[in-house]
Write a protein that holds these residues in place. Sequence first.
Motif, PDB file in Angstrom:
ATOM      1  N   LEU A 140     -64.435  20.095  68.945  1.00  0.00           N
ATOM      2  CA  LEU A 140     -63.596  19.287  68.060  1.00  0.00           C
ATOM      3  C   LEU A 140     -64.399  18.522  67.015  1.00  0.00           C
ATOM      4  CD1 LEU A 140     -61.458  19.909  70.324  1.00  0.00           C
ATOM      5  CD2 LEU A 140     -60.423  17.738  69.679  1.00  0.00           C
ATOM      6  N   VAL A 141     -65.654  18.217  67.323  1.00  0.00           N
ATOM      7  CA  VAL A 141     -66.478  17.471  66.368  1.00  0.00           C
ATOM      8  C   VAL A 141     -66.532  18.190  65.023  1.00  0.00           C
ATOM      9  CG1 VAL A 141     -68.833  16.729  65.848  1.00  0.00           C
ATOM     10  CG2 VAL A 141     -67.851  16.278  68.104  1.00  0.00           C
ATOM     11  N   ASP A 142     -66.779  19.497  65.039  1.00  0.00           N
ATOM     12  CA  ASP A 142     -66.853  20.254  63.785  1.00  0.00           C
ATOM     13  C   ASP A 142     -65.521  20.254  63.048  1.00  0.00           C
ATOM     14  OD1 ASP A 142     -69.534  20.884  63.974  1.00  0.00           O
ATOM     15  OD2 ASP A 142     -69.198  22.837  64.903  1.00  0.00           O
ATOM     16  N   ARG A 143     -64.429  20.359  63.776  1.00  0.00           N
ATOM     17  CA  ARG A 143     -63.111  20.381  63.134  1.00  0.00           C
ATOM     18  C   ARG A 143     -62.796  19.039  62.485  1.00  0.00           C
ATOM     19  NH1 ARG A 143     -58.590  21.821  66.907  1.00  0.00           N
ATOM     20  NH2 ARG A 143     -57.477  21.881  64.916  1.00  0.00           N
ATOM     21  N   ILE A 144     -63.207  17.961  63.125  1.00  0.00           N
ATOM     22  CA  ILE A 144     -62.980  16.634  62.543  1.00  0.00           C
ATOM     23  C   ILE A 144     -63.823  16.465  61.278  1.00  0.00           C
ATOM     24  CG2 ILE A 144     -63.294  14.153  62.928  1.00  0.00           C
ATOM     25  CD1 ILE A 144     -62.574  14.752  65.909  1.00  0.00           C
ATOM     26  N   CYS A 145     -65.068  16.933  61.327  1.00  0.00           N
ATOM     27  CA  CYS A 145     -65.913  16.886  60.133  1.00  0.00           C
ATOM     28  C   CYS A 145     -65.259  17.634  58.975  1.00  0.00           C
ATOM     29  CB  CYS A 145     -67.281  17.507  60.432  1.00  0.00           C
ATOM     30  SG  CYS A 145     -68.332  16.550  61.537  1.00  0.00           S
ATOM     31  N   ASP A 146     -64.696  18.796  59.263  1.00  0.00           N
ATOM     32  CA  ASP A 146     -64.086  19.610  58.216  1.00  0.00           C
ATOM     33  C   ASP A 146     -62.786  19.004  57.692  1.00  0.00           C
ATOM     34  OD1 ASP A 146     -66.183  21.330  58.631  1.00  0.00           O
ATOM     35  OD2 ASP A 146     -65.022  22.790  59.803  1.00  0.00           O
ATOM     36  N   ALA A 147     -62.067  18.290  58.565  1.00  0.00           N
ATOM     37  CA  ALA A 147     -60.781  17.704  58.169  1.00  0.00           C
ATOM     38  C   ALA A 147     -60.938  16.383  57.431  1.00  0.00           C
ATOM     39  CB  ALA A 147     -59.906  17.485  59.410  1.00  0.00           C
ATOM     40  N   ALA A 148     -62.049  15.696  57.641  1.00  0.00           N
ATOM     41  CA  ALA A 148     -62.211  14.342  57.114  1.00  0.00           C
ATOM     42  C   ALA A 148     -62.052  14.234  55.596  1.00  0.00           C
ATOM     43  CB  ALA A 148     -63.560  13.766  57.553  1.00  0.00           C
ATOM     44  N   VAL A 157     -63.355   5.857  54.903  1.00  0.00           N
ATOM     45  CA  VAL A 157     -64.477   5.954  55.843  1.00  0.00           C
ATOM     46  C   VAL A 157     -64.062   6.652  57.130  1.00  0.00           C
ATOM     47  CG1 VAL A 157     -66.031   4.592  57.322  1.00  0.00           C
ATOM     48  CG2 VAL A 157     -65.660   3.911  54.941  1.00  0.00           C
ATOM     49  N   LEU A 158     -64.903   7.579  57.563  1.00  0.00           N
ATOM     50  CA  LEU A 158     -64.794   8.190  58.892  1.00  0.00           C
ATOM     51  C   LEU A 158     -65.760   7.494  59.824  1.00  0.00           C
ATOM     52  CD1 LEU A 158     -64.208  10.472  61.047  1.00  0.00           C
ATOM     53  CD2 LEU A 158     -66.090  11.732  59.960  1.00  0.00           C
ATOM     54  N   LEU A 159     -65.279   7.090  60.998  1.00  0.00           N
ATOM     55  CA  LEU A 159     -66.127   6.582  62.075  1.00  0.00           C
ATOM     56  C   LEU A 159     -65.888   7.455  63.296  1.00  0.00           C
ATOM     57  CD1 LEU A 159     -65.440   2.748  61.734  1.00  0.00           C
ATOM     58  CD2 LEU A 159     -67.529   3.942  61.043  1.00  0.00           C
ATOM     59  N   MET A 160     -66.954   8.107  63.760  1.00  0.00           N
ATOM     60  CA  MET A 160     -66.821   9.009  64.909  1.00  0.00           C
ATOM     61  C   MET A 160     -67.981   8.764  65.869  1.00  0.00           C
ATOM     62  SD  MET A 160     -66.341  13.165  65.039  1.00  0.00           S
ATOM     63  CE  MET A 160     -67.671  13.489  63.869  1.00  0.00           C
ATOM     64  N   VAL A 161     -67.660   8.704  67.133  1.00  0.00           N
ATOM     65  CA  VAL A 161     -68.692   8.533  68.155  1.00  0.00           C
ATOM     66  C   VAL A 161     -68.919   9.863  68.858  1.00  0.00           C
ATOM     67  CG1 VAL A 161     -67.025   7.809  69.938  1.00  0.00           C
ATOM     68  CG2 VAL A 161     -69.419   7.155  70.156  1.00  0.00           C
ATOM     69  N   HIS A 162     -70.180  10.160  69.142  1.00  0.00           N
ATOM     70  CA  HIS A 162     -70.460  11.289  70.035  1.00  0.00           C
ATOM     71  C   HIS A 162     -71.853  11.176  70.643  1.00  0.00           C
ATOM     72  CE1 HIS A 162     -73.008  13.705  67.330  1.00  0.00           C
ATOM     73  NE2 HIS A 162     -72.064  13.727  66.401  1.00  0.00           N
ATOM     74  N   SER A 163     -72.149  12.067  71.528  1.00  0.00           N
ATOM     75  CA  SER A 163     -73.410  12.049  72.259  1.00  0.00           C
ATOM     76  C   SER A 163     -74.516  12.716  71.459  1.00  0.00           C
ATOM     77  CB  SER A 163     -73.223  12.783  73.587  1.00  0.00           C
ATOM     78  OG  SER A 163     -74.468  12.997  74.221  1.00  0.00           O
ATOM     79  N   GLY A 164     -75.752  12.277  71.720  1.00  0.00           N
ATOM     80  CA  GLY A 164     -76.895  12.969  71.158  1.00  0.00           C
ATOM     81  C   GLY A 164     -77.034  14.389  71.668  1.00  0.00           C
ATOM     82  N   LEU A 165     -76.344  14.716  72.739  1.00  0.00           N
ATOM     83  CA  LEU A 165     -76.418  16.062  73.311  1.00  0.00           C
ATOM     84  C   LEU A 165     -75.707  17.101  72.458  1.00  0.00           C
ATOM     85  CD1 LEU A 165     -75.746  15.286  77.096  1.00  0.00           C
ATOM     86  CD2 LEU A 165     -77.945  15.686  75.979  1.00  0.00           C
ATOM     87  N   CYS A 166     -74.858  16.679  71.532  1.00  0.00           N
ATOM     88  CA  CYS A 166     -74.088  17.684  70.786  1.00  0.00           C
ATOM     89  C   CYS A 166     -74.475  17.768  69.312  1.00  0.00           C
ATOM     90  CB  CYS A 166     -72.583  17.487  70.958  1.00  0.00           C
ATOM     91  SG  CYS A 166     -71.909  15.983  70.246  1.00  0.00           S
ATOM     92  N   GLY A 167     -75.664  17.270  68.970  1.00  0.00           N
ATOM     93  CA  GLY A 167     -76.188  17.565  67.646  1.00  0.00           C
ATOM     94  C   GLY A 167     -75.893  16.537  66.579  1.00  0.00           C
ATOM     95  N   ILE A 168     -76.648  15.452  66.559  1.00  0.00           N
ATOM     96  CA  ILE A 168     -76.441  14.404  65.564  1.00  0.00           C
ATOM     97  C   ILE A 168     -76.701  14.940  64.154  1.00  0.00           C
ATOM     98  CG2 ILE A 168     -77.260  12.158  64.760  1.00  0.00           C
ATOM     99  CD1 ILE A 168     -78.046  11.608  67.738  1.00  0.00           C
ATOM    100  N   GLU A 169     -77.818  15.636  63.987  1.00  0.00           N
ATOM    101  CA  GLU A 169     -78.157  16.151  62.659  1.00  0.00           C
ATOM    102  C   GLU A 169     -77.145  17.189  62.184  1.00  0.00           C
ATOM    103  OE1 GLU A 169     -80.377  14.954  60.597  1.00  0.00           O
ATOM    104  OE2 GLU A 169     -80.828  13.446  62.129  1.00  0.00           O
ATOM    105  N   ASP A 170     -76.609  17.974  63.110  1.00  0.00           N
ATOM    106  CA  ASP A 170     -75.588  18.953  62.737  1.00  0.00           C
ATOM    107  C   ASP A 170     -74.364  18.261  62.133  1.00  0.00           C
ATOM    108  OD1 ASP A 170     -77.172  21.000  63.644  1.00  0.00           O
ATOM    109  OD2 ASP A 170     -76.187  21.152  65.590  1.00  0.00           O
ATOM    110  N   THR A 171     -73.976  17.144  62.728  1.00  0.00           N
ATOM    111  CA  THR A 171     -72.820  16.402  62.226  1.00  0.00           C
ATOM    112  C   THR A 171     -73.104  15.826  60.843  1.00  0.00           C
ATOM    113  OG1 THR A 171     -72.092  15.850  64.468  1.00  0.00           O
ATOM    114  CG2 THR A 171     -71.268  14.458  62.690  1.00  0.00           C
ATOM    115  N   LEU A 172     -74.264  15.234  60.679  1.00  0.00           N
ATOM    116  CA  LEU A 172     -74.619  14.657  59.384  1.00  0.00           C
ATOM    117  C   LEU A 172     -74.654  15.727  58.295  1.00  0.00           C
ATOM    118  CD1 LEU A 172     -77.435  12.184  60.486  1.00  0.00           C
ATOM    119  CD2 LEU A 172     -75.064  11.631  59.941  1.00  0.00           C
TER     120      LEU A 172
END
Length: 250
Positions: A140-148, A157-172
């Motif tokens: 869902l993280v990728d879908r939220i990034c695409d929808a934002a 502003v988008l504020l989203m929390v997630h774990s370092g296990l799922c790719g911080i740099e990928d989200t940025l």
Amino acid sequence: MSTWSATLPALRPLVALPGVYLPQHDTRLLLRALYREGVGAGTELLDLGSGSGALALGAARRGALVTAVDISWRAVLSTRINAWLSRQAVTVRRGDLTAAVGDRSFDILVSNPPYVPAPGNRAPRGAARAWDAGSDGRLLVDRICDAAPRALRPRGVLLMVHSGLCGIEDTLERLTSAGLRAAVSDRAVIPFGPVLRSRLSWLRSQGLLDEVQQTEELVIIRAENSGAATPHYARPKRPAPGGGPGGSGG
């Protein structure tokens, strides 16, 4: 209590039907980041994946016009019950992320999505929908990034929390590619919770954890819509105020 958690806002007790995510460290971390944005009267806010409604209610108490979305009927009902008990006006809709609100746009989009890596990429069922997010944690993280970009007004502003296990740099990188200015605004390190403890062997076999790691890093990703047109989407028009209660998901 750790030093960082002592600085986080307290959460009021909430009703959560079986299988609905109860607020934890990540919720409080996100709520603090939300309050820093100056949420107040007239702020139009969308909570994607509302769960029991902690973030939606926190914003509503500060005067925001809140729409909460969740795909789970139990989460929808939990949010509605908690809004009623708290005497807060929250529009609650059941649906799949921003599909539940059509082409509306908002000042703030806040989300605490599922982000725990799990074997396989099938959509989880039952209570696991609150945390399982595919083998890379980004279901869902990728879908939220695409929808934002479509869901945010200029300067939104988008504020989203997630774990370092799922790719911080990928989200940025994904948010930046979509035309948003993205950065990590908060970091916290917490002990593993029961879900991660239950799959330590698998996480280590995937190279997501080393053999001695016993803590998880949580991050808040903050992304702002600069207001400049991008080739990725047509900027939506600002809707007229109003809108009644409906179904919602999250």
